[in-house]
Design a protein around this motif. Structure first.
Motif, PDB file in Angstrom:
ATOM      1  N   PHE A  51      22.613 -13.040  17.567  1.00 35.26           N
ATOM      2  CA  PHE A  51      21.585 -14.055  17.226  1.00 35.26           C
ATOM      3  C   PHE A  51      20.917 -15.063  15.979  1.00 35.26           C
ATOM      4  O   PHE A  51      21.458 -13.968  15.448  1.00 35.26           O
ATOM      5  CB  PHE A  51      19.861 -13.249  17.487  1.00 35.26           C
ATOM      6  CG  PHE A  51      19.744 -12.363  16.516  1.00 35.26           C
ATOM      7  CD1 PHE A  51      18.716 -12.871  15.861  1.00 35.26           C
ATOM      8  CD2 PHE A  51      19.785 -11.001  17.001  1.00 35.26           C
ATOM      9  CE1 PHE A  51      18.338 -11.861  14.839  1.00 35.26           C
ATOM     10  CE2 PHE A  51      19.378 -10.282  15.742  1.00 35.26           C
ATOM     11  CZ  PHE A  51      18.607 -10.914  15.048  1.00 35.26           C
ATOM     12  N   GLY A  52      20.816 -16.382  15.949  1.00 33.42           N
ATOM     13  CA  GLY A  52      21.025 -16.635  14.813  1.00 33.42           C
ATOM     14  C   GLY A  52      22.204 -17.351  14.444  1.00 33.42           C
ATOM     15  O   GLY A  52      23.244 -16.828  14.128  1.00 33.42           O
ATOM     16  N   SER A  53      21.523 -17.829  13.176  1.00 31.39           N
ATOM     17  CA  SER A  53      22.922 -18.430  12.551  1.00 31.39           C
ATOM     18  C   SER A  53      23.309 -17.324  11.080  1.00 31.39           C
ATOM     19  O   SER A  53      22.075 -16.430  11.022  1.00 31.39           O
ATOM     20  CB  SER A  53      22.859 -19.456  11.628  1.00 31.39           C
ATOM     21  OG  SER A  53      22.300 -20.126  12.434  1.00 31.39           O
ATOM     22  N   PRO A  54      24.360 -16.685  10.297  1.00 30.53           N
ATOM     23  CA  PRO A  54      24.454 -15.680   9.782  1.00 30.53           C
ATOM     24  C   PRO A  54      23.671 -16.220   8.067  1.00 30.53           C
ATOM     25  O   PRO A  54      23.727 -17.269   8.302  1.00 30.53           O
ATOM     26  CB  PRO A  54      26.072 -16.013   8.696  1.00 30.53           C
ATOM     27  CG  PRO A  54      26.344 -16.262   9.836  1.00 30.53           C
ATOM     28  CD  PRO A  54      25.741 -17.410  11.077  1.00 30.53           C
ATOM     29  N   VAL A  55      23.156 -15.601   7.366  1.00 25.55           N
ATOM     30  CA  VAL A  55      22.699 -15.556   5.977  1.00 25.55           C
ATOM     31  C   VAL A  55      23.235 -15.844   5.047  1.00 25.55           C
ATOM     32  O   VAL A  55      23.400 -14.571   4.411  1.00 25.55           O
ATOM     33  CB  VAL A  55      20.923 -15.353   6.186  1.00 25.55           C
ATOM     34  CG1 VAL A  55      20.167 -15.767   4.873  1.00 25.55           C
ATOM     35  CG2 VAL A  55      19.804 -14.924   7.270  1.00 25.55           C
ATOM     36  N   GLU A  56      23.520 -16.854   4.425  1.00 22.96           N
ATOM     37  CA  GLU A  56      24.324 -16.495   2.941  1.00 22.96           C
ATOM     38  C   GLU A  56      23.418 -16.297   1.754  1.00 22.96           C
ATOM     39  O   GLU A  56      22.186 -16.294   1.659  1.00 22.96           O
ATOM     40  CB  GLU A  56      24.588 -18.156   2.464  1.00 22.96           C
ATOM     41  CG  GLU A  56      25.975 -17.561   1.452  1.00 22.96           C
ATOM     42  CD  GLU A  56      26.114 -19.141   1.002  1.00 22.96           C
ATOM     43  OE1 GLU A  56      25.756 -19.718  -0.129  1.00 22.96           O
ATOM     44  OE2 GLU A  56      26.784 -19.805   1.655  1.00 22.96           O
ATOM     45  N   LEU A  57      24.178 -14.960   0.949  1.00 25.12           N
ATOM     46  CA  LEU A  57      23.415 -14.137   0.007  1.00 25.12           C
ATOM     47  C   LEU A  57      23.803 -15.415  -1.067  1.00 25.12           C
ATOM     48  O   LEU A  57      24.335 -15.937  -1.219  1.00 25.12           O
ATOM     49  CB  LEU A  57      24.655 -12.973  -0.480  1.00 25.12           C
ATOM     50  CG  LEU A  57      24.946 -11.602   1.488  1.00 25.12           C
ATOM     51  CD1 LEU A  57      25.190 -11.102   0.559  1.00 25.12           C
ATOM     52  CD2 LEU A  57      23.516 -11.217   1.729  1.00 25.12           C
ATOM     53  N   ARG A  58      22.630 -14.879  -2.020  1.00 21.24           N
ATOM     54  CA  ARG A  58      22.408 -15.360  -3.222  1.00 21.24           C
ATOM     55  C   ARG A  58      23.271 -14.398  -4.238  1.00 21.24           C
ATOM     56  O   ARG A  58      22.560 -13.057  -4.799  1.00 21.24           O
ATOM     57  CB  ARG A  58      20.769 -15.190  -3.995  1.00 21.24           C
ATOM     58  CG  ARG A  58      20.264 -16.141  -2.531  1.00 21.24           C
ATOM     59  CD  ARG A  58      18.741 -16.276  -3.666  1.00 21.24           C
ATOM     60  NE  ARG A  58      17.745 -17.045  -2.955  1.00 21.24           N
ATOM     61  CZ  ARG A  58      16.644 -16.848  -2.991  1.00 21.24           C
ATOM     62  NH1 ARG A  58      16.271 -16.538  -4.405  1.00 21.24           N
ATOM     63  NH2 ARG A  58      15.600 -18.312  -2.255  1.00 21.24           N
ATOM     64  N   TYR A 117      15.039  -8.093   2.389  1.00 24.67           N
ATOM     65  CA  TYR A 117      15.710  -9.561   3.023  1.00 24.67           C
ATOM     66  C   TYR A 117      13.464  -8.903   4.900  1.00 24.67           C
ATOM     67  O   TYR A 117      14.021  -7.527   5.176  1.00 24.67           O
ATOM     68  CB  TYR A 117      16.151  -9.116   4.070  1.00 24.67           C
ATOM     69  CG  TYR A 117      17.358 -10.471   3.178  1.00 24.67           C
ATOM     70  CD1 TYR A 117      17.741 -12.130   3.038  1.00 24.67           C
ATOM     71  CD2 TYR A 117      18.609  -9.913   2.417  1.00 24.67           C
ATOM     72  CE1 TYR A 117      18.186 -12.618   2.473  1.00 24.67           C
ATOM     73  CE2 TYR A 117      19.003 -10.070   1.985  1.00 24.67           C
ATOM     74  CZ  TYR A 117      19.310 -11.913   1.245  1.00 24.67           C
ATOM     75  OH  TYR A 117      20.323 -12.140   1.133  1.00 24.67           O
ATOM     76  N   GLU A 118      12.649  -9.226   4.129  1.00 30.20           N
ATOM     77  CA  GLU A 118      11.543  -9.087   5.124  1.00 30.20           C
ATOM     78  C   GLU A 118      11.668  -9.284   6.535  1.00 30.20           C
ATOM     79  O   GLU A 118      12.596 -10.209   6.374  1.00 30.20           O
ATOM     80  CB  GLU A 118      10.184  -9.853   4.617  1.00 30.20           C
ATOM     81  CG  GLU A 118       9.091  -9.419   5.798  1.00 30.20           C
ATOM     82  CD  GLU A 118       8.173 -10.297   5.223  1.00 30.20           C
ATOM     83  OE1 GLU A 118       6.938  -9.584   6.126  1.00 30.20           O
ATOM     84  OE2 GLU A 118       8.119 -10.534   4.892  1.00 30.20           O
ATOM     85  N   ILE A 119      12.013  -9.016   7.799  1.00 22.11           N
ATOM     86  CA  ILE A 119      12.412  -8.376   9.179  1.00 22.11           C
ATOM     87  C   ILE A 119      11.409  -9.373   9.685  1.00 22.11           C
ATOM     88  O   ILE A 119       9.597  -8.745   9.523  1.00 22.11           O
ATOM     89  CB  ILE A 119      12.967  -7.654   9.974  1.00 22.11           C
ATOM     90  CG1 ILE A 119      14.679  -7.345   8.654  1.00 22.11           C
ATOM     91  CG2 ILE A 119      13.246  -7.765  10.745  1.00 22.11           C
ATOM     92  CD1 ILE A 119      15.096  -7.672   8.913  1.00 22.11           C
ATOM     93  N   ASP A 129      14.444 -17.403   2.812  1.00 20.96           N
ATOM     94  CA  ASP A 129      13.126 -17.234   2.429  1.00 20.96           C
ATOM     95  C   ASP A 129      11.861 -16.161   2.667  1.00 20.96           C
ATOM     96  O   ASP A 129      11.330 -16.137   1.459  1.00 20.96           O
ATOM     97  CB  ASP A 129      12.448 -18.474   3.244  1.00 20.96           C
ATOM     98  CG  ASP A 129      12.726 -20.018   3.632  1.00 20.96           C
ATOM     99  OD1 ASP A 129      13.249 -20.267   2.399  1.00 20.96           O
ATOM    100  OD2 ASP A 129      12.709 -20.623   4.507  1.00 20.96           O
ATOM    101  N   ALA A 130      12.622 -15.786   2.875  1.00 20.44           N
ATOM    102  CA  ALA A 130      12.067 -13.719   3.213  1.00 20.44           C
ATOM    103  C   ALA A 130      12.363 -13.110   2.233  1.00 20.44           C
ATOM    104  O   ALA A 130      12.738 -11.370   2.190  1.00 20.44           O
ATOM    105  CB  ALA A 130      12.820 -13.875   4.577  1.00 20.44           C
ATOM    106  N   LEU A 131      13.596 -13.748   1.577  1.00 20.20           N
ATOM    107  CA  LEU A 131      14.663 -12.217  -0.004  1.00 20.20           C
ATOM    108  C   LEU A 131      13.242 -12.491  -1.130  1.00 20.20           C
ATOM    109  O   LEU A 131      12.989 -13.445  -1.914  1.00 20.20           O
ATOM    110  CB  LEU A 131      15.790 -12.671  -0.017  1.00 20.20           C
ATOM    111  CG  LEU A 131      16.530 -12.330  -1.374  1.00 20.20           C
ATOM    112  CD1 LEU A 131      16.994 -11.365  -0.938  1.00 20.20           C
ATOM    113  CD2 LEU A 131      17.563 -13.836  -2.089  1.00 20.20           C
ATOM    114  N   THR A 132      13.670 -11.016  -1.657  1.00 25.06           N
ATOM    115  CA  THR A 132      13.111 -10.721  -2.415  1.00 25.06           C
ATOM    116  C   THR A 132      13.863 -10.260  -3.897  1.00 25.06           C
ATOM    117  O   THR A 132      14.530  -8.979  -3.075  1.00 25.06           O
ATOM    118  CB  THR A 132      11.782  -9.832  -2.532  1.00 25.06           C
ATOM    119  OG1 THR A 132      10.686 -10.412  -2.224  1.00 25.06           O
ATOM    120  CG2 THR A 132      11.464  -9.630  -3.729  1.00 25.06           C
TER     121      THR A 132
END
Length: 309
Positions: A51-58, A117-119, A129-132
């Motif tokens: 589901f959704g697109s891959p989230v690129e890492l920082r 990453y907040e789920i 945007d949900a990354l700490t």
């Protein structure tokens, strides 16, 4: 016993870790800047629906090499896991990695980090945007954070990887509320993955490479003690997981060190932190090349997760 269920696309390059929690699955891809991809697990047949697109890492790969995967494993993100609170954690071993000119993929070492990453509870998704990001200082002994576990008291167990290039031993570190309680070297290089067994307060590390092993330690009253640096000696050990009841340890092995196929080895655990092999299963795996040098010509499996066992 375990059986083969199927094979699914990771929607990225070089998938190396899987995490599962209540039917929600995330795959970690290490190639390029890396990414995480979410899936829904179909319980009746153990299928995966992306589901959704891959989230690129920082992790800030050298801008001049963003399309080329970094070829030394220490530069990759190490693992994706769910925290006890239900967030998603990606361990970044090295940030701001720069390829060293004239070398075969070696990198300048930078600090590692824990990326939370907040789920979204409504659909299991996450985003950049949900990354700490929580920085983890690179250890002067030549190790870097690789994988994460938590015990029943919420203490954080982190494995620090090492390599023959840097001439140091892997280690296990214990934190409570951000405070270091103890650190102990495993005596083995390439200590990469960790599993915590509540019965006996046992910690196991998977030490990968040609001379791979599983180390066992105990955690009592916040202090670590090495039980056996080579509690088991599988061929090219990579990721592993405990069953839900902690009675069995499932290890992914990349073959016999000479081009054999990957397989899953099942070990029976004990409260004394000993391991006894009870099964080896290779169904569904493809032939691989020997694990050495760059990854461009390799076909091997790295990450795994356990559901319903």
């Amino acid at each position: 016993e375990i059986e083969y269920a199927g094979k699914f696309e990771s929607n990225g390059f070089l998938p190396l870790s899987l995490a599962e929690k209540e039917g929600l699955v995330y795959a970690l891809n290490a190639g390029g800047n890396g990414s995480i991809q979410g899936y829904y697990l179909t319980q009746f047949n153990c299928g995966l629906i992306p589901f959704g697109s891959p989230v690129e890492l920082r992790q800030n790969v050298d801008p001049g090499e963003t399309e080329a995967p970094i070829t030394e494993p220490v530069s990759f993100p190490g693992e994706v896991v769910f925290t006890p609170e239900g967030d998603l954690l990606v361990i970044i071993k090295i940030n701001d990695a720069l390829l060293i000119p004239g070398t075969e993929g070696q990198t300048v070492l930078g600090p590692g980090s824990l990326n939370f990453y907040e789920i979204d509870p409504t659909d299991g998704s996450t985003s950049d945007d949900a990354l700490t990001v929580v920085p983890v200082s690179f250890n002067g002994a030549g190790t870097a954070p690789f994988s994460f576990e938590a015990d029943e008291y919420g203490r954080t167990i982190i494995v620090e990887a090492a390599s023959t290039i840097r001439g140091s031993s892997g280690a296990v570190t214990i934190y409570e509320n951000g405070v270091l309680l103890d650190r102990l070297q495993t005596g083995e290089i390439n200590s990469c993955w960790v599993a915590y067994q509540r019965e006996g307060s046992c910690i196991y590390t998977s030490n990968t490479g040609a001379d791979s092993s599983i180390s066992s330690l105990t955690l009592k009253h916040g202090s670590l003690e090495l039980v056996n640096s080579r509690a088991a000696e599988p061929d090219i050990a990579v990721d592993f997981r405990l069953s839900n009841d902690g009675k069995y340890l499932y290890l992914l092995s990349n073959g016999n060190g000479g081009g054999g196929t990957s397989h899953i080895i099942v070990y029976e655990t004990s409260e004394e932190c000993h391991l006894t092999e009870v099964q080896s299963m290779g169904d569904g795996f493809t032939q691989m090349s020997i694990f050495a040098g760059a990854f461009s010509d390799l076909n091997f499996e790295v990450g795994m997760a356990v559901y319903g066992l």
